[in-house]
Scaffold this motif. Structure first.
Motif, mmCIF file in Angstrom:
data_model
loop_
_atom_site.group_PDB
_atom_site.id
_atom_site.type_symbol
_atom_site.label_atom_id
_atom_site.label_comp_id
_atom_site.label_asym_id
_atom_site.label_seq_id
_atom_site.Cartn_x
_atom_site.Cartn_y
_atom_site.Cartn_z
ATOM 1 N N LEU A 121 9.388 6.416 24.710
ATOM 2 C CA LEU A 121 10.044 6.394 24.631
ATOM 3 C C LEU A 121 10.795 4.861 23.919
ATOM 4 O O LEU A 121 12.110 4.710 23.388
ATOM 5 N N ALA A 122 10.130 3.937 24.625
ATOM 6 C CA ALA A 122 10.744 2.555 23.876
ATOM 7 C C ALA A 122 9.742 2.577 22.217
ATOM 8 O O ALA A 122 11.410 2.039 21.789
ATOM 9 N N ARG A 123 9.403 3.524 21.498
ATOM 10 C CA ARG A 123 9.171 3.408 20.293
ATOM 11 C C ARG A 123 10.356 3.665 19.771
ATOM 12 O O ARG A 123 10.610 3.664 18.182
ATOM 13 N N LEU A 124 10.411 5.370 19.801
ATOM 14 C CA LEU A 124 11.751 5.689 19.344
ATOM 15 C C LEU A 124 12.893 5.559 19.524
ATOM 16 O O LEU A 124 13.825 5.165 18.799
ATOM 17 N N ARG A 125 13.348 4.792 20.679
ATOM 18 C CA ARG A 125 14.786 4.097 21.017
ATOM 19 C C ARG A 125 14.685 2.926 19.643
ATOM 20 O O ARG A 125 15.861 2.535 19.217
ATOM 21 N N GLN A 126 13.475 1.798 19.816
ATOM 22 C CA GLN A 126 13.728 0.858 18.714
ATOM 23 C C GLN A 126 14.163 1.571 17.016
ATOM 24 O O GLN A 126 14.932 0.796 16.430
ATOM 25 N N LEU A 127 13.394 2.578 16.880
ATOM 26 C CA LEU A 127 13.184 3.375 15.839
ATOM 27 C C LEU A 127 14.794 3.604 15.527
ATOM 28 O O LEU A 127 15.915 3.854 14.165
ATOM 29 N N THR A 128 15.781 4.207 16.820
ATOM 30 C CA THR A 128 17.205 4.479 16.649
ATOM 31 C C THR A 128 17.788 3.204 16.641
ATOM 32 O O THR A 128 19.419 3.770 16.632
ATOM 33 N N THR A 129 17.513 2.165 16.902
ATOM 34 C CA THR A 129 18.899 1.567 16.958
ATOM 35 C C THR A 129 19.504 0.097 15.671
ATOM 36 O O THR A 129 18.211 0.140 15.229
ATOM 37 N N LEU A 130 20.535 0.810 15.691
ATOM 38 C CA LEU A 130 21.127 -0.585 14.894
ATOM 39 C C LEU A 130 20.434 -1.995 14.670
ATOM 40 O O LEU A 130 20.841 -2.253 16.050
ATOM 41 N N PRO A 131 20.262 -3.004 14.021
ATOM 42 C CA PRO A 131 20.241 -4.391 13.708
ATOM 43 C C PRO A 131 21.431 -4.858 14.196
ATOM 44 O O PRO A 131 22.346 -4.124 13.576
#
Length: 70
Positions: free
Chosen positions: A59-69
């Motif tokens: 979940l953390a990996r997927l969240r990191q991928l989908t979080t805008l900088p």
């Protein structure tokens, strides 16, 4: 090759960003969309397919991928 063609199509249409959706064909293995996001220079985000047994680390990996900088 497909990703390169997809990004070229977005360019031709004048689309700066897009959302891709995880296919049911791959089940809850989101590696294909995660790889596409990682290679898209922040142009793509995704809707992941998960189940109730997903690990916190995934979940953390997927969240990191989908979080805008910022």
């Amino acid at each position: 090759m497909f990703l390169k063609d997809y990004l070229a199509m977005l360019d031709a249409l004048g689309v700066a960003r897009a959302v891709i959706v995880q296919s049911g064909v791959h089940g809850t293995n989101n590696d294909v969309v995660a790889d596409a996001i990682a290679q898209s220079d922040n142009r793509l985000k995704a809707v992941a397919l998960i189940d109730e047994h997903i690990a916190d680390a995934e979940l953390a990996r997927l969240r990191q991928l989908t979080t805008l900088p910022p």
